[in-house]
Write a protein that holds these residues in place. Sequence first.
Motif, PDB file in Angstrom:
ATOM      1  N   LEU A  50       0.833  -1.201   0.000  1.00 43.00           N
ATOM      2  CA  LEU A  50       0.000   0.000   0.000  1.00 43.00           C
ATOM      3  C   LEU A  50       0.869   1.253   0.000  1.00 43.00           C
ATOM      4  O   LEU A  50       0.574   2.229  -0.690  1.00 43.00           O
ATOM      5  CB  LEU A  50      -0.913  -0.012   1.227  1.00 43.00           C
ATOM      6  CG  LEU A  50      -1.978   1.077   1.295  1.00 43.00           C
ATOM      7  CD1 LEU A  50      -3.088   0.808   0.279  1.00 43.00           C
ATOM      8  CD2 LEU A  50      -2.569   1.170   2.698  1.00 43.00           C
ATOM      9  N   ASP A  54       1.169   4.207  -2.790  1.00 43.61           N
ATOM     10  CA  ASP A  54       0.955   5.573  -2.323  1.00 43.61           C
ATOM     11  C   ASP A  54       2.085   6.485  -2.787  1.00 43.61           C
ATOM     12  O   ASP A  54       1.845   7.609  -3.251  1.00 43.61           O
ATOM     13  CB  ASP A  54       0.853   5.593  -0.797  1.00 43.61           C
ATOM     14  CG  ASP A  54       0.750   7.002  -0.239  1.00 43.61           C
ATOM     15  OD1 ASP A  54      -0.241   7.686  -0.553  1.00 43.61           O
ATOM     16  OD2 ASP A  54       1.661   7.420   0.495  1.00 43.61           O
ATOM     17  N   TRP A  88      -6.382   2.045  -4.919  1.00 40.74           N
ATOM     18  CA  TRP A  88      -5.634   2.285  -3.680  1.00 40.74           C
ATOM     19  C   TRP A  88      -6.592   2.439  -2.512  1.00 40.74           C
ATOM     20  O   TRP A  88      -6.336   1.928  -1.415  1.00 40.74           O
ATOM     21  CB  TRP A  88      -4.766   3.532  -3.829  1.00 40.74           C
ATOM     22  CG  TRP A  88      -3.877   3.771  -2.652  1.00 40.74           C
ATOM     23  CD1 TRP A  88      -2.607   3.303  -2.473  1.00 40.74           C
ATOM     24  CD2 TRP A  88      -4.201   4.522  -1.470  1.00 40.74           C
ATOM     25  NE1 TRP A  88      -2.117   3.704  -1.253  1.00 40.74           N
ATOM     26  CE2 TRP A  88      -3.069   4.451  -0.613  1.00 40.74           C
ATOM     27  CE3 TRP A  88      -5.318   5.232  -1.062  1.00 40.74           C
ATOM     28  CZ2 TRP A  88      -3.044   5.080   0.634  1.00 40.74           C
ATOM     29  CZ3 TRP A  88      -5.296   5.848   0.180  1.00 40.74           C
ATOM     30  CH2 TRP A  88      -4.173   5.765   1.010  1.00 40.74           C
TER      31      TRP A  88
END
Length: 260
Positions: A50, A54, A88
């Motif tokens: 993640l 990001d 996301w």
Amino acid sequence: MDDDHINEDYDDQPRYRSVAKIGPGDLVEALKSLAGFSENPFLVVQAGQLCMVDNLLNALEDDVMCHQADDDRPRGKMALLGALSPMWIYAAYELQRTWRQRCEEVIKLADSGGLDFKAGHLERDLGYRHYDRELRAEQLRDAQQRPELVAQMRIDLRRTEIGFTTLEFIRVALAKHEVSKKGSKKPPIAFAPGMAHRNQYCGSLEYEMSNGGTIIGTVTRRDIAETIRFIPETENPSDEALASFRAYMNPPDIDPFARG
């Protein structure tokens, strides 16, 4: 100092910090600070993934923002942001939902005195090794021996409720085309699900939070990420603050054509 100067100073204040000031590992480290998170290698791996996406989105958003006034805007990158941002958000939601679910299970078992029984059930011989069952049993044993861990889970669930509920609201609108309403058997239809605008201050996609005819706010993907990054600094809210937030996120349904 005259009013014009005051307004100038106010307008010069950046709404979002520079991408250069965001550490490449800040997001994963913030998640690992949550009670019971860092002890689960599967959650840590997902947090790392993640965080990597990001970082990629931060760079894309910054690049799009810097070229938003160009005659030939980077449409390919803008389209990529439109595709990756919801993905996301889904991943961020599922990761935090899983952690919260594990904490709630541990707390429930601790309150009922069922930690030992549940751990024993997970440890029974299946005829083969089941790594996640073994890991969960180990975590339950750890919670049994460390009451302070269970206490911290209670606090961390409260500290992250506001950020997670906001994320959940956006995720439900994007993925299910519904409004997130606790306890509703027939959630309202989301208004224009998936529609987003590019935020001029950071380049991130900005989503409207609508409940029926009520717009309760807007949130960008960067807002969600920053909320996660600042988890270690988030205070435990009061009962009154949480009650107020829950009411704000779940306004009453209003029929404009109803009598009276």
